[in-house]
Design a protein around this motif. Structure first.
Motif, PDB file in Angstrom:
ATOM      1  N   ARG A 116      25.541 -61.425 -99.238  1.00 25.62           N
ATOM      2  CA  ARG A 116      26.372 -62.585 -99.525  1.00 25.62           C
ATOM      3  C   ARG A 116      25.551 -63.603-100.302  1.00 25.62           C
ATOM      4  O   ARG A 116      24.340 -63.496-100.416  1.00 25.62           O
ATOM      5  CB  ARG A 116      26.865 -63.238 -98.219  1.00 25.62           C
ATOM      6  N   THR A 186      24.877 -68.986 -93.465  1.00 26.40           N
ATOM      7  CA  THR A 186      26.200 -69.365 -93.942  1.00 26.40           C
ATOM      8  C   THR A 186      27.041 -68.102 -94.136  1.00 26.40           C
ATOM      9  O   THR A 186      26.567 -67.105 -94.663  1.00 26.40           O
ATOM     10  CB  THR A 186      26.100 -70.125 -95.269  1.00 26.40           C
ATOM     11  N   GLY A 187      28.279 -68.172 -93.677  1.00 33.76           N
ATOM     12  CA  GLY A 187      29.161 -67.016 -93.718  1.00 33.76           C
ATOM     13  C   GLY A 187      29.267 -66.295 -92.397  1.00 33.76           C
ATOM     14  O   GLY A 187      30.219 -65.537 -92.172  1.00 33.76           O
ATOM     15  N   ASP A 188      28.300 -66.499 -91.486  1.00 32.88           N
ATOM     16  CA  ASP A 188      28.332 -65.832 -90.186  1.00 32.88           C
ATOM     17  C   ASP A 188      29.435 -66.421 -89.299  1.00 32.88           C
ATOM     18  O   ASP A 188      29.761 -67.610 -89.407  1.00 32.88           O
ATOM     19  CB  ASP A 188      26.990 -65.968 -89.460  1.00 32.88           C
ATOM     20  N   TYR A 189      29.963 -65.577 -88.413  1.00 31.78           N
ATOM     21  CA  TYR A 189      30.925 -66.059 -87.418  1.00 31.78           C
ATOM     22  C   TYR A 189      30.166 -66.248 -86.112  1.00 31.78           C
ATOM     23  O   TYR A 189      29.605 -65.292 -85.564  1.00 31.78           O
ATOM     24  CB  TYR A 189      32.078 -65.080 -87.227  1.00 31.78           C
ATOM     25  N   HIS A 199      33.426 -69.618 -88.726  1.00 35.94           N
ATOM     26  CA  HIS A 199      32.487 -69.205 -89.770  1.00 35.94           C
ATOM     27  C   HIS A 199      31.615 -70.395 -90.180  1.00 35.94           C
ATOM     28  O   HIS A 199      32.123 -71.504 -90.353  1.00 35.94           O
ATOM     29  CB  HIS A 199      33.239 -68.685 -91.002  1.00 35.94           C
ATOM     30  N   ILE A 210      31.202 -75.721 -89.368  1.00 36.83           N
ATOM     31  CA  ILE A 210      31.855 -74.468 -89.002  1.00 36.83           C
ATOM     32  C   ILE A 210      33.340 -74.567 -89.319  1.00 36.83           C
ATOM     33  O   ILE A 210      33.975 -75.586 -89.021  1.00 36.83           O
ATOM     34  CB  ILE A 210      31.651 -74.168 -87.495  1.00 36.83           C
ATOM     35  N   ASN A 232      26.201 -64.795 -82.299  1.00 35.94           N
ATOM     36  CA  ASN A 232      26.441 -64.551 -83.725  1.00 35.94           C
ATOM     37  C   ASN A 232      27.085 -63.183 -83.870  1.00 35.94           C
ATOM     38  O   ASN A 232      26.429 -62.153 -83.683  1.00 35.94           O
ATOM     39  CB  ASN A 232      25.126 -64.614 -84.517  1.00 35.94           C
ATOM     40  N   PHE A 234      27.998 -61.730 -86.491  1.00 29.97           N
ATOM     41  CA  PHE A 234      27.605 -61.060 -87.724  1.00 29.97           C
ATOM     42  C   PHE A 234      26.149 -60.614 -87.707  1.00 29.97           C
ATOM     43  O   PHE A 234      25.633 -60.156 -88.725  1.00 29.97           O
ATOM     44  CB  PHE A 234      27.828 -61.977 -88.925  1.00 29.97           C
ATOM     45  N   GLU A 303      34.263 -55.999 -88.972  1.00 34.12           N
ATOM     46  CA  GLU A 303      33.725 -57.324 -88.701  1.00 34.12           C
ATOM     47  C   GLU A 303      34.631 -58.043 -87.723  1.00 34.12           C
ATOM     48  O   GLU A 303      35.711 -57.554 -87.374  1.00 34.12           O
ATOM     49  CB  GLU A 303      33.556 -58.155 -89.976  1.00 34.12           C
TER      50      GLU A 303
END
Length: 348
Positions: A116, A186-189, A199, A210, A232, A234, A303
């Motif tokens: 990403r 950044t981008g992780d849930y 996210h 978030i 996390n 992700f 995911e």
């Protein structure tokens, strides 16, 4: 007066020639080099040439102006002043180039690492500030201003500022620690132990932002993130397993139930978008409840967000399969046995 106008015209002509050469180089030569760089597998050449956008024209304009001044300006003092101005503009343009270069390098490196292209504004802003400060100190040196007293004053004043902005600095260093650990990107849930989840949109110098499933933004101080228990979804990988709870009647043949359930689960993972197609689902019986034998069906999604559609389609498909094979999903039942209290009746 005519000599002054003649001087301005000549310097302007040199500047115009430099501007024209720079424009032609950027329009034709640099553009072709960029197209060639895009065809290579090495990404850093793209970063370098993309960072040059607009600066080549400025550099040739400075070059033309400098040549014009050297060729036609006789006064030593005026030459020195114009030299300082052009040197300052050149330093500032090099600082802009360095900022673009480092920012783009960080984005490309992050994209290669995680797949990403996250943008942690705290790191990017620190890079911009540091490079601009270095550029400002070099410009002061060009104008003959000693930076030693300034650095001394900053050192003394920095202590007072640190005490006044203790909470802000705590969030700043907590944000740096979060990014450096690479456990939250950044981008992780993520989900905090206090219940907030979503996210990660950005990690700034003060807050972690978030975006919740409801499309709202949750702004959390970095110190709270660094001291909380965080899940996390992700990390270390995007794929995740999840369980769907099912209950069947005590009259059911559990081997047949397991077979039909797994066939349905496998079909759903293969056909529903977001299902982990290489994963083999499995079941585990775990409870003799009041009205049913309960078990968990373990499925896997590519995911976190894909699990909701998979659950939705799996429950519908499993319900149809159970009806087709006469497998009962019982309603909650409780049997109450009433006994006559003879002693109570005699007392009446």
């Amino acid at each position: 007066m005519s000599d002054t106008i003649y001087l301005y015209i000549n310097i302007g002509l040199y500047s115009f020639v430099g501007l024209t050469i720079g424009f032609l180089l950027e329009k034709f030569v640099l553009k072709r080099i960029k197209l060639f760089a895009k065809k290579t597998t090495w990404k850093f050449d793209d970063v370098i040439f993309n960072s040059l956008g607009g600066l080549v024209v400025l550099w040739f304009l400075i070059l033309g102006f400098s040549i014009g001044v050297q060729a036609h300006v006789v006064q030593t003092e005026l030459r020195i002043i114009t030299h300082k101005i052009t040197a300052s503009v050149l330093i500032l343009s090099l600082a802009v180039f360095a900022i673009r270069l480092f920012v783009n390098l960080i984005k490309v490196t992050a994209e290669d690492t995680s797949g990403r292209a996250p943008s942690n504004s705290i790191i990017l802003n620190i890079i911009r500030i540091v490079i601009l400060l270095i550029g400002a100190m070099l410009i002061l040196q060009v104008f003959g201003v000693s930076i030693a007293p300034i650095l001394t004053a900053l050192g003394v004043g920095g202590l007072a500022v640190a005490l006044a902005l203790q909470e802000t600095l705590s969030n700043l260093f907590a944000g740096i620690q979060i990014i450096a650990s690479k456990k939250i990107r950044t981008g992780d849930y993520i989900k905090l132990s206090s219940g907030e989840e979503g996210h990660v949109v950005d990690i700034t110098w003060r807050n972690t932002i978030i975006k919740a499933i409801q499309n709202n933004l949750i702004i959390i101080p970095n110190t709270k993130i660094s001291t909380s228990i965080v899940t996390n979804y992700f990390f270390p990988e995007l794929e995740m397993s999840f369980a769907v709870e099912v209950g069947v009647s005590y009259d059911s043949d559990l081997d047949i139930v397991e077979k039909i359930t797994l066939e349905t689960a496998t079909r759903i993972l293969q056909t529903v978008e977001g299902g982990a197609k290489e994963f083999t689902p499995f079941t585990r019986y775990h409870t003799f409840s009041d009205s049913s034998i309960n078990f968990a069906v373990i499925l896997r999604a590519q995911e976190f967000g894909n699990q909701f559609l998979i659950k939705h389609e799996f429950i519908k498909a499993l319900h149809k399969s159970y009806i087709k094979n006469n497998i009962e999903i019982p309603f909650p039942i409780r049997t109450v046995i009433m006994k006559n209290n003879k002693s109570g009746e005699n007392n009446k």
